[in-house]
Design a protein around this motif. Structure first.
Motif, PDB file in Angstrom:
ATOM      1  N   LEU A   1      29.276  -3.772  18.007  1.00 44.19           N
ATOM      2  CA  LEU A   1      28.959  -3.204  19.314  1.00 44.19           C
ATOM      3  C   LEU A   1      27.586  -3.661  19.800  1.00 44.19           C
ATOM      4  O   LEU A   1      27.413  -4.010  20.975  1.00 44.19           O
ATOM      5  N   LEU A   2      26.603  -3.679  18.893  1.00 41.03           N
ATOM      6  CA  LEU A   2      25.260  -4.113  19.288  1.00 41.03           C
ATOM      7  C   LEU A   2      25.249  -5.581  19.710  1.00 41.03           C
ATOM      8  O   LEU A   2      24.496  -5.974  20.609  1.00 41.03           O
ATOM      9  N   SER A   3      26.076  -6.397  19.065  1.00 45.95           N
ATOM     10  CA  SER A   3      26.097  -7.817  19.403  1.00 45.95           C
ATOM     11  C   SER A   3      26.694  -8.058  20.784  1.00 45.95           C
ATOM     12  O   SER A   3      26.390  -9.066  21.431  1.00 45.95           O
ATOM     13  N   SER A   4      27.547  -7.145  21.238  1.00 53.59           N
ATOM     14  CA  SER A   4      28.217  -7.316  22.524  1.00 53.59           C
ATOM     15  C   SER A   4      27.455  -6.697  23.682  1.00 53.59           C
ATOM     16  O   SER A   4      27.298  -7.306  24.743  1.00 53.59           O
ATOM     17  N   ARG A   5      27.002  -5.483  23.508  1.00 53.53           N
ATOM     18  CA  ARG A   5      26.522  -4.688  24.636  1.00 53.53           C
ATOM     19  C   ARG A   5      25.013  -4.740  24.860  1.00 53.53           C
ATOM     20  O   ARG A   5      24.496  -4.102  25.766  1.00 53.53           O
ATOM     21  N   LYS A   6      24.280  -5.471  24.034  1.00 50.33           N
ATOM     22  CA  LYS A   6      22.825  -5.625  24.189  1.00 50.33           C
ATOM     23  C   LYS A   6      22.122  -4.267  24.296  1.00 50.33           C
ATOM     24  O   LYS A   6      21.171  -4.085  25.053  1.00 50.33           O
ATOM     25  N   VAL A   7      22.602  -3.325  23.505  1.00 45.12           N
ATOM     26  CA  VAL A   7      22.070  -1.967  23.554  1.00 45.12           C
ATOM     27  C   VAL A   7      20.608  -1.917  23.128  1.00 45.12           C
ATOM     28  O   VAL A   7      19.784  -1.220  23.741  1.00 45.12           O
ATOM     29  N   VAL A   8      20.245  -2.657  22.090  1.00 41.36           N
ATOM     30  CA  VAL A   8      18.864  -2.638  21.599  1.00 41.36           C
ATOM     31  C   VAL A   8      17.913  -3.150  22.672  1.00 41.36           C
ATOM     32  O   VAL A   8      16.883  -2.517  22.966  1.00 41.36           O
ATOM     33  N   ASP A   9      18.239  -4.284  23.287  1.00 41.21           N
ATOM     34  CA  ASP A   9      17.387  -4.832  24.342  1.00 41.21           C
ATOM     35  C   ASP A   9      17.280  -3.869  25.514  1.00 41.21           C
ATOM     36  O   ASP A   9      16.211  -3.699  26.116  1.00 41.21           O
ATOM     37  N   ALA A  10      18.401  -3.223  25.852  1.00 39.00           N
ATOM     38  CA  ALA A  10      18.412  -2.292  26.973  1.00 39.00           C
ATOM     39  C   ALA A  10      17.517  -1.086  26.716  1.00 39.00           C
ATOM     40  O   ALA A  10      16.765  -0.642  27.597  1.00 39.00           O
TER      41      ALA A  10
END
Length: 390
Positions: A97-106
């Motif tokens: 999920l993190l690799s797809s949705r760029k949650v960390v960067d967001a």
């Protein structure tokens, strides 16, 4: 005299209590340890006490243990395969999920705009840069279908992904654990060329070190996303970063940060959290404790990385345990030497694993005692002899 177990890391009390209930003394400063319990501490530079008969790693990988040296010294090395599998599986799913949705960067970006006067408008305007694809309908390649890989494959099917697995050493038991919706290939090239996401679940060996390298990356789909929750050395960091820079790799999620990777765009570096759950730590500690107890008390071996699995119920109050080279006549010479000394042997079980073999035999001392270790020292290939007496 009570048995002592040296702990090199913090070990779950649930595991330690199983040993302490049997009279063991466990701690980080015991004087005469018969066994060592370890998680991540490196033992390569450690002077292992001569009293140590077993080392149990509360986890799967044993790269932090000098296994070859232990084999030469007649020390059984155990691990706990599968005990942390669910914990790692859940983190791999998080990685997908993190690799797809760029949650960390967001999340990091949101922190930078918290004091802006028109925060809501700014967020709505800026969120588009963090858009990413859904997992549903995408193809996941799972390299290695052991305890963790199989769980990941099955869970990914549940998320609606198309899953293709690869494992040249897939066991019958492993195959039966897979969902019938998991595809299988005998070629890594099929994984590399067709999958949108790839996750690696193999041990770090000479044959697997750097397996994700420039050649492998060049054969992958553009924009592939790669998960590595197995071992850092499986991926060539320089080649991986070059592939991210070129756009070949959209994201790399790893549980093994290196100085080269930390802070790089397109890399999500997690501080080795795969097994960091209370449930996993308890499972690993319990399994490791039980392995140590059964080996020290009965000579039985389960889940050893350097010795074969040998287990048998006790039929006498005295058991002979011999670690020896895997030589053609070793077993017959061992049993002949014991018989010649006047100690009948029963329930003899002997198995080999690569260059080593392990033999257990229940013997009847008949009220007498002989120094069987000295008796067998002259037998070619014998490394260590233990006599367990109730």
């Amino acid at each position: 005299m009570s048995r002592e177990v040296l702990t090199l890391n913090k070990i779950s009390p649930v595991g330690l209590s199983r040993l302490e209930a049997r009279g063991y003394v466990c701690g980080d400063s015991v004087n005469n340890p018969q066994a060592v319990l370890v998680r991540s501490a490196s033992m390569h530079e450690m002077a292992i006490p001569e009293s140590v008969q077993a080392i149990a790693r509360a986890g799967a990988g044993v790269n932090n243990i000098p296994v070859d040296l232990c084999s030469e010294k007649g020390i059984a090395v155990f691990n706990t395969p599968g005990a942390n599998a669910n914990a790692v599986k859940e983190l791999v799913l998080t990685g997908l999920l993190l690799s797809s949705r760029k949650v960390v960067d967001a999340i990091e970006w949101v922190k930078t705009v918290k004091d802006e006067p028109e925060l809501s408008k700014l967020i709505e305007k800026g969120k588009s840069r963090f858009a990413g694809p859904e997992l549903l309908g995408k193809k996941l390649g799972v390299i290695g279908l052991g305890a963790i890989g199989a769980l990941v494959a099955n869970a990914a099917c549940g998320l609606g992904m198309e899953v293709l697995g690869y494992d040249p050493f897939l066991s019958v038991r492993g195959a039966l654990s897979l969902s019938d919706t998991v595809g299988y290939t005998e070629s890594l090239k099929d994984i590399f060329s067709s999958c949108d996401y790839i996750t690696v679940h193999v041990p770090l060996l000479d044959s697997t070190k750097g397996m994700i390298n420039k050649e492998a990356l060049s054969s992958m789909k553009d924009g592939v996303r790669i998960m590595n929750f197995s071992r850092g050395g499986l991926v060539n960091d320089d080649d991986l970063l070059e592939a991210i820079e070129s756009g070949k790799v959209a994201c790399y999620v790893t549980d093994f940060p290196s100085a080269k990777l930390i802070g790089k765009d397109g890399v999500v570096a997690i501080p080795h959290l795969g097994a960091s759950t209370p449930e996993s730590e308890e499972n690993c500690a319990v399994m490791a404790a039980d392995e140590i107890a059964d080996y020290l008390e009965n000579g039985n071996i389960r889940n050893s990385v350097n010795l074969p699995a040998v287990s048998a119920a006790r039929s006498t109050d005295c058991r002979l345990c011999v670690i020896h080279r895997n030589l053609p006549d070793a077993l017959s010479e061992i049993t002949a030497a014991v018989s010649k000394a006047g100690f009948p042997a029963s329930a003899v079980v002997s198995k080999s694993k690569k260059d080593l073999a392990y033999t257990i035999a229940d013997i009847d001392l008949g009220g007498h005692y002989a120094d069987l270790a000295s008796l067998l020292a002259s037998v070619e290939g014998v490394i260590k002899v233990r006599v367990i007496k109730d």
